[in-house]
Design a protein around this motif. Structure first.
Motif, short mmCIF file in Angstrom:
data_model
loop_
_atom_site.label_atom_id
_atom_site.label_comp_id
_atom_site.label_asym_id
_atom_site.label_seq_id
_atom_site.Cartn_x
_atom_site.Cartn_y
_atom_site.Cartn_z
N PHE A 307 0.83 -1.21 0.00
CA PHE A 307 0.00 0.00 0.00
C PHE A 307 0.85 1.25 0.00
N PRO A 308 0.38 2.27 -0.71
CA PRO A 308 1.09 3.55 -0.68
C PRO A 308 0.80 4.32 0.59
N ARG A 309 1.58 5.34 0.83
CA ARG A 309 1.45 6.11 2.07
C ARG A 309 0.22 7.01 2.03
N PHE A 310 -0.39 7.17 3.20
CA PHE A 310 -1.53 8.09 3.32
C PHE A 310 -1.04 9.53 3.28
N ARG A 311 -1.96 10.43 2.88
CA ARG A 311 -1.67 11.84 3.04
C ARG A 311 -2.01 12.19 4.48
N TYR A 312 -1.45 13.29 5.00
CA TYR A 312 -1.63 13.53 6.42
C TYR A 312 -3.09 13.81 6.79
N ASP A 313 -3.80 14.59 5.94
CA ASP A 313 -5.19 14.88 6.27
C ASP A 313 -6.05 13.62 6.17
N GLN A 314 -5.68 12.73 5.24
CA GLN A 314 -6.41 11.46 5.13
C GLN A 314 -6.22 10.63 6.39
N LEU A 315 -4.97 10.68 6.89
CA LEU A 315 -4.66 9.92 8.11
C LEU A 315 -5.51 10.40 9.27
N MET A 316 -5.58 11.72 9.44
CA MET A 316 -6.35 12.29 10.54
C MET A 316 -7.84 12.00 10.37
N LYS A 317 -8.30 12.12 9.12
CA LYS A 317 -9.71 11.87 8.84
C LYS A 317 -10.06 10.42 9.19
N LEU A 318 -9.21 9.51 8.76
CA LEU A 318 -9.46 8.09 9.03
C LEU A 318 -9.49 7.84 10.52
N GLY A 319 -8.53 8.45 11.24
CA GLY A 319 -8.42 8.20 12.67
C GLY A 319 -9.61 8.74 13.44
N TRP A 320 -9.97 9.98 13.17
CA TRP A 320 -10.99 10.64 14.00
C TRP A 320 -12.40 10.42 13.49
N LYS A 321 -12.57 10.35 12.17
CA LYS A 321 -13.93 10.31 11.65
C LYS A 321 -14.39 8.90 11.31
N VAL A 322 -13.49 7.96 11.19
CA VAL A 322 -13.90 6.59 10.87
C VAL A 322 -13.62 5.65 12.03
N MET A 323 -12.34 5.58 12.42
CA MET A 323 -11.93 4.59 13.42
C MET A 323 -12.57 4.84 14.78
N LEU A 324 -12.54 6.11 15.22
CA LEU A 324 -13.03 6.42 16.56
C LEU A 324 -14.54 6.17 16.70
N PRO A 325 -15.39 6.71 15.80
CA PRO A 325 -16.82 6.42 15.91
C PRO A 325 -17.12 4.92 15.78
N LEU A 326 -16.39 4.26 14.87
CA LEU A 326 -16.62 2.83 14.68
C LEU A 326 -16.31 2.06 15.96
N ALA A 327 -15.20 2.43 16.60
CA ALA A 327 -14.83 1.75 17.84
C ALA A 327 -15.88 2.00 18.92
N LEU A 328 -16.37 3.25 18.98
CA LEU A 328 -17.39 3.57 20.00
C LEU A 328 -18.67 2.77 19.76
N ILE A 329 -19.09 2.72 18.49
CA ILE A 329 -20.29 1.94 18.16
C ILE A 329 -20.08 0.48 18.53
N ASN A 330 -18.88 -0.01 18.26
CA ASN A 330 -18.57 -1.41 18.55
C ASN A 330 -18.67 -1.69 20.05
N ILE A 331 -18.15 -0.77 20.85
CA ILE A 331 -18.25 -0.94 22.30
C ILE A 331 -19.71 -0.96 22.73
N PHE A 332 -20.47 -0.02 22.14
CA PHE A 332 -21.88 0.10 22.49
C PHE A 332 -22.62 -1.21 22.18
#
Lengths: 344, 165, 178
Positions: A307-332
């Motif tokens: 895989f190629p490297r992420f751009r920095y804004d993509q990295l932040m977007k993935l972390g905060w807008k995808v991974m974090l909500p997904l993890a919270l929903i998963n816990i719920f």
């Protein structure tokens, strides 16, 4: 603590430490060899049989090189930073159970250096401490590339620590304990009792977060060669550079072992009751742990060369807008399921 | 052995805390504060509060101080720029606050009815279970209020930082 | 006429990215097990195809006479001006009158364009497939008539790199040869 217990613990520490360092050496070799294979090349195959002694040659090379301390660096922190990265990386493995129990001199010896009752938090805490090495190395080097690398790493690691911690929470909910040994025992039995099958979403989040935490591609923005020369370790040379390298690989080893422990049953061999099989069971459990860890180490390299490297804004977007909500929903969802089943 | 460890950790904690204040270099201060957190974690460990000890490192040293360091590096604060006219006011105010805090703490320590003199068993916060139960039953309201406070602070910061939302 | 290009609307699976990631991993794994194309140079050597322009040689007739008549067409054609010929009367009675007394090529100047073999009316000078003739001194890279004839002996029957005992006398072309 009696003398024999002390000796056993010392031996365990020695074994785990040397095994980690050996795996790090093997990984240095494997990285070059596997990447070469994936690109249709052969890779290093001259030093020793199949080039297996290459990492030793590399190590000697690092030791013999001139140790350059650039002018205008902040010397104490510049010297401290590699150690601050390496020490937590090597400490983390202490709580990971690498096998079931064996009986030595008439006493039960769990194959784990320390069975902390906050084991998983200990690992998370230490991985979060590792950031300091990167950040301070970046700051102390007095170079813009290093500084940008350090800044990136601090933001990246904090962002993905959240997702990683929250994905682990759902595993903890299932096991009902922070002890890694209990989490492993909880996954005993047949294959489907492994946490990957119970918590596939948590597994995916954890896997992605681990790649970000270890600064591996596709998230190696802290040392992105094309833009930052070498990132935080641009100004480092000789053995200090080797220490950064070792720390990165030690982190990978721990991350792979942790993935196995949390989601792939740790030392569990499916359909087998290792604890009742004596010495053979212990050996089998250690072997299965090594095999699984080796697969995840291979996956690290495999992913890096795919895989190629992420751009920095993509990295932040993935972390905060995808991974974090997904993890919270998963816990719920996990919590809700557990509550409903316990009510009945 | 254990008292010796306590004095060792306490000495480091106090020493690093003083150096945090005295250091002219913001990055040094941050590192010393992290060292201070570690010695505090050691003290927690000696009190058998493993969970709190790990959380101390995980949250304060591992997350909050990293953010501080991030900000310090982003603003590139190296040597502190002395702002002379704030000096005396600052010193006087901090001295006053320290005295008030010290008096308060010693009053609590000296009074008989304080929670610190309860027996060891009832005050143990070592286990995750004990802490969780306390947070979600006895201290549920303060806990939720604190989280609400954090949320308010978060929204406030976003509002202040972004002119147009 | 304007054509309306419908942009591809990503489906749910596309937006999940996981199948695409798996596909990517499969590609690299396939390459992992594929045959490696590395040639381990000093041990194995690349066999150049016919028409490769490497080291020069001077051809001989089957009876051992040199084909070259020292017409100096090659040195005239040479854009790098690296061929130096001193002509003289042929030592043989039949046919050809001229003969190169000296035939030197400065390999450091040669650009291996092949103009010399195209210019040659007698098909005397030819470029061979030999590519690894590096040396330690500049003098060793000035090849004379004997050297060029020696290259002919080495390459007249087979490709130099696919000859039966290839590799065993791989040092045949270094220093003392020229």
């Amino acid at each position: 603590m009696d003398f024999l217990g002390f000796v056993i613990i010392c031996v365990k520490v020695l074994v785990v430490f040397s095994a980690t360092m050996l795996t790090v050496l093997m990984m240095v070799y494997a990285e070059r060899r596997v990447s070469a294979f994936m690109q249709g090349r052969l890779g290093p195959n001259r030093v020793g049989p199949q080039g297996l002694l290459q990492p030793i040659a590399d190590g000697i090379k690092f030791l013999m090189k001139e140790d350059i301390i650039p002018a205008e660096v902040n010397k104490p922190i510049y010297l401290l930073a590699p150690a601050m990265l390496l020490i937590p990386a090597l400490m983390t493995f202490a709580v990971i159970p690498f096998g079931s129990t064996i009986t030595l001199f008439g006493r039960e010896v769990p194959l784990q250096v320390a069975d902390l009752n906050v084991g998983i938090l200990y690992i998370l805490a230490l991985t979060s401490i590792g950031v300091y090495g990167l950040v301070l190395a970046g700051w102390a080097s007095n170079s813009k590339y290093s500084l940008i690398g350090g800044l990136r790493s601090s933001a990246q690691l904090i962002s993905y620590e959240l997702a990683m911690g929250l994905s682990v929470v759902s595993v903890i909910l299932l096991a009902g304990s922070l002890k890694l040994n209990v989490i492993v025992e909880d996954q005993q039995g047949y294959l489907l009792s492994w946490n990957v099958f119970k918590q596939p979403v948590a597994f995916l989040i954890f896997l992605v977060a681990v790649y970000a935490e270890t600064n591996r591609l596709p998230f190696d923005l802290t040392e992105a060669e094309q833009e930052l020369v070498g990132g935080y370790h641009t100004e480092y040379s000789s053995m200090k550079f080797a220490m950064f390298f070792t720390a990165e690989y030690a982190n990978m080893v721990t991350a792979a072992a942790l993935t196995v422990t949390l989601f792939f049953g740790g030392w569990d061999v499916p359909l087998l009751n290792e604890t009742s099989m004596g010495a053979l069971g212990a050996i089998l459990s250690v072997l299965s742990f090594i095999l699984k860890t080796a697969f995840f180490l291979f996956l690290f390299i495999w992913v890096r060369w795919t895989f190629p490297r992420f751009r920095y804004d993509q990295l932040m977007k993935l972390g905060w807008k995808v991974m974090l909500p997904l993890a919270l929903i998963n816990i719920f969802v996990t919590g809700g399921y557990l509550t409903l089943t316990s009510l009945r | 052995m254990l008292p010796l460890l306590f004095y060792f950790a306490a000495a480091i904690a106090v020493g690093t805390a003083i150096s945090v204040v005295l250091s002219r270099n913001a990055v040094y201060s941050a590192i010393l504060l992290v060292a201070c957190f570690f010695s505090l974690a050691l003290i927690y460990l000696l009190l058998e509060a493993y969970f709190l000890a790990v959380l101390e490192i995980f949250i304060y040293a591992g997350a909050i101080m990293v953010l501080f360091l991030f900000v310090i590096m982003l603003l590139n604060l190296g040597q502190e720029k002395a702002q002379e006219h704030f000096r005396y006011l600052q010193r006087g105010l901090s001295l006053f606050l320290v005295i008030v805090f010290f008096l308060g703490v010693s009053l609590i320590l000296l009074s008989d009815s304080s929670v610190l003199h309860q027996s060891h068993e009832t005050f143990s916060a070592g286990g995750v279970k004990v802490l969780g139960e306390a947070l979600f039953t006895k201290y549920l309201l303060p806990f939720e209020v604190a989280s609400l406070l954090l949320l308010v602070a978060l929204i406030g910061t976003v509002y202040l930082a972004k002119q147009k939302i | 006429m304007a054509t309306i290009v419908k942009s591809y609307e990503p489906t749910f699976w596309d937006r999940l990215y996981l199948p695409a990631l798996a596909k990517g991993l499969a590609v690299t794994l396939k390459h992992f097990f594929r045959k490696k194309i590395t040639i381990q140079y000093p041990d194995e050597k690349y066999v150049p195809p016919d028409g490769y322009r490497g080291l020069h040689r001077l051809n001989k007739y089957p009876d051992g006479k040199i084909r070259c008549v020292a017409c100096e067409m090659c040195s005239a054609a040479c854009p790098a001006d690296c061929i130096h010929i001193i002509p003289g009367p042929s030592p043989w009675e039949d046919g050809k009158e001229r003969f190169p007394v000296r035939f030197d090529i400065d390999l450091l100047r040669c650009i291996f364009c092949g103009f010399c073999e195209m210019a040659c009316p007698e098909e005397a000078i030819e470029l061979t497939e030999i590519y690894d003739f590096s040396n330690y001194t500049r003098d060793d890279l000035l090849i004379d008539k004997e050297g060029l004839l020696g290259v002919y002996e080495l390459t007249k029957d087979t490709n130099y790199y696919s000859r039966p005992n290839a590799g065993q006398d791989s040092e045949a072309l270094t220093s003392d040869k020229f």
